[in-house]
Design an enzyme around this catalytic site. Structure first.
Site, short mmCIF file in Angstrom:
data_model
loop_
_atom_site.label_atom_id
_atom_site.label_comp_id
_atom_site.label_asym_id
_atom_site.label_seq_id
_atom_site.Cartn_x
_atom_site.Cartn_y
_atom_site.Cartn_z
NE ARG A 71 -3.27 -0.63 2.59
CZ ARG A 71 -4.16 -1.35 1.91
NH1 ARG A 71 -4.85 -0.81 0.94
NH2 ARG A 71 -4.32 -2.62 2.20
CG HIS A 115 -20.29 -0.52 -3.26
ND1 HIS A 115 -19.26 -1.43 -3.21
CD2 HIS A 115 -21.35 -1.11 -2.66
CE1 HIS A 115 -19.68 -2.53 -2.61
NE2 HIS A 115 -20.95 -2.36 -2.25
CG ASP A 147 -15.54 7.52 5.07
OD1 ASP A 147 -15.30 6.39 4.61
OD2 ASP A 147 -16.48 7.74 5.85
N GLY A 149 -13.37 4.36 5.68
CA GLY A 149 -13.97 3.03 5.79
C GLY A 149 -14.02 2.33 4.44
C1 GAR Z 1 -18.60 -1.83 -10.79
O1 GAR Z 1 -19.83 -2.48 -10.70
C2 GAR Z 1 -18.31 -1.06 -9.52
O2 GAR Z 1 -19.47 -0.55 -8.91
C3 GAR Z 1 -17.67 -2.12 -8.66
O3 GAR Z 1 -16.86 -2.85 -9.53
C4 GAR Z 1 -17.43 -2.84 -10.83
C5 GAR Z 1 -16.37 -2.43 -11.81
O4 GAR Z 1 -16.78 -2.65 -13.12
N1 GAR Z 1 -16.93 -1.54 -7.59
C6 GAR Z 1 -16.80 -2.09 -6.38
O5 GAR Z 1 -17.29 -3.16 -6.09
C7 GAR Z 1 -16.01 -1.28 -5.37
N2 GAR Z 1 -16.28 -1.70 -4.05
P1 GAR Z 1 -16.00 -1.97 -14.34
O6 GAR Z 1 -14.52 -2.32 -14.16
O7 GAR Z 1 -16.57 -2.61 -15.56
O8 GAR Z 1 -16.22 -0.51 -14.29
#
Ligand code: GAR
Length: 296
Positions: A71, A115, A147, A149
């Site tokens: 990280r 998300h 943020d 979390g």
């Molecule tokens: C999307 O559905 C996004 O909301 C999710 O990953 C996918 C990426 O798709 N993100 C998460 O789950 C973050 N916690 P993409 O690469 O085709 O845009």
């Protein structure tokens, strides 16, 4: 200051993505070079194989892989690059790493994530499977300020889709992705307009007697009230905010709430109510809607 936006010039945006990048593609499409909102000037990935990087290069956007070697190293390089490119707003789009406070804090209010659930429900991974297992009838997607979390942080905008009989995680994912490709650009336009921002300094003073009421709202309700307050301030009616948030703002308060709602989601009944308001309120409202709705 409620929000660092609008900037008074096109914004410089960076997208961080770990995988296939369909949300990135939607953002590149929504904010092409030379449009007045701003453009994506940098795409960053922790995964050198990410298809997102190819999508960026294909459109002539700088695409940089910073292979994950922990990280600390990743974040240092990423922060340096964001600064060097003069980035104003960072958009996480399928970026599957958790960022540390050292990254998130300096970017708070200028760092968004999408998300695939109606947060605060279903943070984390395998969302669609969990939604189906729980027998939900509705799901959606959330754009929020990042943020410290995981998938927490003040909500900018949510969109909903139904869960239908026979759905699988795959059919649900496709439906939610289709929604996300419209939701994310709209959320970015709200942020760039200064109509979405995390509750912070200056808000308590603006809200006055309505502050306790605001604090009692759910995370899903707060963005509506913030947009209404921001609209009234932008209209030079900051003094009316406390009354409006208590439901006593008259035609201007009503106009601000109707507009705040319509900025998130169109609704014929609300459009009709807006049309019945006095002309000076209606014109202001329509101007705000036109700005955020017209993609370019
Ligand atoms: C999307 O559905 C996004 O909301 C999710 O990953 C996918 C990426 O798709 N993100 C998460 O789950 C973050 N916690 P993409 O690469 O085709 O845009």
């Amino acid at each position: 200051m409620l929000s660092p936006f609008p900037l008074g010039r096109p914004a410089r945006m960076a997208v961080m993505a770990s995988g296939r990048g369909t949300n990135l593609e939607a953002l590149l499409e929504a904010f092409p070079p030379q449009n007045p909102w701003g453009e994506v000037v940098l795409v960053l990935s922790d995964n050198p194989e990410a298809y997102a990087l190819k999508r960026a290069s294909r459109r002539g956007v700088e695409a940089v892989a910073i292979p994950w070697r922990g990280r600390k190293a990743f974040e240092r390089e990423a922060l340096d690059l964001l600064r060097a490119r003069g980035v104003d707003l960072v958009l996480l789009a399928g970026f599957m790493r958790l960022l540390s406070p050292g990254f998130v804090e300096p970017w708070y209010g200028r760092l968004l994530n999408i998300h695939p659930s109606l947060l605060p429900a279903y943070p984390g991974l395998h969302v669609h499977r969990r939604v189906l297992e729980a027998g939900e009838r509705e799901t959606g997607s959330t754009v929020h300020f990042v943020d410290q979390g995981m998938d927490t942080g003040p909500i900018v905008l949510q969109g909903r889709v139904p869960v239908l009989p026979g759905d699988t995680p795959e059919t649900l994912e496709r439906r939610v992705l289709f929604l996300e490709h419209r939701l994310y650009p709209r959320a970015v336009r709200l942020v760039l307009s200064g109509l979405a921002f995390p509750p912070g300094e200056g808000l308590k003073a603006l809200l006055g007697e309505a502050w306790p009421r605001f604090q009692g709202l759910s995370p899903r309700e707060k963005p509506l009230y913030l947009r209404a307050a921001a609209l009234l301030s932008a209209w030079g009616l900051g003094g009316l905010v406390p009354a409006a948030l208590m439901g006593q703002g008259g035609d201007w308060g009503r106009g601000a709430f109707l507009t705040a709602h319509l900025l998130a989601e169109d609704h014929p009944a609300l459009r009709r109510e807006l049309a019945e308001l006095p002309e000076e309120v209606r014109l202001r409202a329509e101007e705000a809607l036109r700005r955020v709705e017209s993609p370019l």
